[in-house]
Design an enzyme around this catalytic site. Structure first.
Site, PDB file in Angstrom:
ATOM      1  N   PRO A 259       0.849  -1.199   0.000  1.00 25.32           N
ATOM      2  CA  PRO A 259       0.000   0.000   0.000  1.00 25.32           C
ATOM      3  C   PRO A 259       0.885   1.250   0.000  1.00 25.32           C
ATOM      4  CG  PRO A 259      -0.590  -1.506   1.780  1.00 25.32           C
ATOM      5  CD  PRO A 259       0.712  -1.991   1.228  1.00 25.32           C
ATOM      6  N   LYS A 260       0.462   2.269  -0.713  1.00 27.76           N
ATOM      7  CA  LYS A 260       1.167   3.556  -0.649  1.00 27.76           C
ATOM      8  C   LYS A 260       0.578   4.352   0.508  1.00 27.76           C
ATOM      9  CE  LYS A 260       3.108   7.235  -3.433  1.00 27.76           C
ATOM     10  NZ  LYS A 260       3.055   8.210  -2.338  1.00 27.76           N
ATOM     11  N   ILE A 261       1.420   4.708   1.456  1.00 31.22           N
ATOM     12  CA  ILE A 261       0.970   5.403   2.662  1.00 31.22           C
ATOM     13  C   ILE A 261       0.952   6.910   2.399  1.00 31.22           C
ATOM     14  CG2 ILE A 261       1.382   5.763   5.114  1.00 31.22           C
ATOM     15  CD1 ILE A 261       0.656   2.870   4.307  1.00 31.22           C
TER      16      ILE A 261
ATOM     17  N   GLU B 188      -4.525   5.857  -1.112  1.00 30.06           N
ATOM     18  CA  GLU B 188      -3.765   6.652  -2.082  1.00 30.06           C
ATOM     19  C   GLU B 188      -3.297   5.867  -3.298  1.00 30.06           C
ATOM     20  OE1 GLU B 188      -0.005   9.768  -2.244  1.00 30.06           O
ATOM     21  OE2 GLU B 188       0.034   8.121  -0.817  1.00 30.06           O
ATOM     22  N   GLY B 189      -2.949   4.590  -3.132  1.00 30.78           N
ATOM     23  CA  GLY B 189      -2.429   3.839  -4.265  1.00 30.78           C
ATOM     24  C   GLY B 189      -1.571   2.684  -3.794  1.00 30.78           C
TER      25      GLY B 189
END
Length: 275
Positions: free
Chosen positions: A25-27, A159-160
């Protein structure tokens, strides 16, 4: 104390699955390098700004180490990283918002520089080097199935994702396809209501109010096309902006709407032609 400039991310337009990669996961926070030497811990932003005093919760005992991760404040209702709360904690000397330091890499451990090791070997060292706490934790990742993770991220409106090659080395302050980000953008149609006199930027207008400045993603040909038709539409100016009738429409992609109703980091996608 040792600061190492963090490795940067290339960007892809859409998610993918690939057995050569792991996916994280993009934090949605800010990059943070933790460096501990001889019992002294220092904290740095990606631009080598010392922010140790901002996060005393991260000053703990332990081995000599350099960690790379993301500092975030989680939304108390959803448990999802909240960028505005993160910036509130970062910018305030009094804020007590609880932080989460999500660690995704280890660059040095004791006397060893680990940047030349493959990613999965660094991950193995990281597993042994730190223990998860409410304040600091290792990031979770999935093997090969980037599209599955993407679907879960989109469902939670996060977010991505980040794709990382399993055998990728750590290249400080460089972008390579060893690290690739895919952003879960939002999209909106806006009217352009003016432009900035200094550095380039178009005013984005929605429902009668300004919602941001479009600075990124505009090709030179599109700038030229805009200014070739915009001058007859001028309605006034002030010290910073020239204003026009908001008749020219564009589609933008952006991270999210802020709590104050602004576009966060809008990027030009294309003009919208009137029917």
């Amino acid at each position: 104390m040792q600061f190492i400039y963090p490795m940067l991310l290339e960007q892809a337009d859409k998610p993918f699955s690939d057995g050569r990669y792991v996916f994280e996961p993009k934090i949605d926070g800010h990059r943070l390098i933790l460096s501990r030497k001889n019992g002294v811990t220092r904290l740095y932003t990606r631009h080598n700004n010392d922010v140790t005093d901002k996060y005393p919760e991260l000053i703990t005992d332990g081995p000599d180490i350099v960690l790379d991760g993301e500092l975030a404040v989680m939304d108390p209702d959803t448990g999802i990283p909240d960028f505005e709360l993160t910036m509130k904690r970062f910018q305030s000397k009094r804020s007590q918002l609880p932080i989460s330091y999500v660690v995704f890499d280890v660059l040095r451990y004791e006397d060893s520089d680990l940047r030349c090791l493959p990613l999965l070997e660094r991950k193995a060292v990281l597993d042994q080097a730190i223990t998860d706490t409410p304040t600091m934790s290792k990031i979770a990742y999935i093997d090969g199935r980037g599209e599955d993770l993407w679907d879960a991220i989109v469902a939670r409106d996060m977010e991505g994702i980040v794709a990382k090659k399993k055998d990728g080395r750590y290249h400080a302050d460089k972008r390579t396809d060893d690290f690739v980000k895919i952003i879960n953008y939002c999209y909106a149609d806006v009217n352009i209501s003016g432009w900035r006199k200094g550095d380039f930027g178009w005013l984005a207008h929605v429902d009668g109010r300004t919602v941001g400045v479009i600075e990124l993603g505009v090709p030179p040909t599109h700038k030229q096309a805009f200014f070739s038709v915009a001058k007859p539409l001028i309605t006034g100016e002030d010290r910073d902006f020239i204003y026009v009738q908001p008749l020219i429409k564009a589609r933008v992609k952006f991270r999210n709407w802020t709590k104050s109703g602004m576009l966060r980091s809008p990027v030009f996608a294309n003009f919208i032609l009137s029917a």
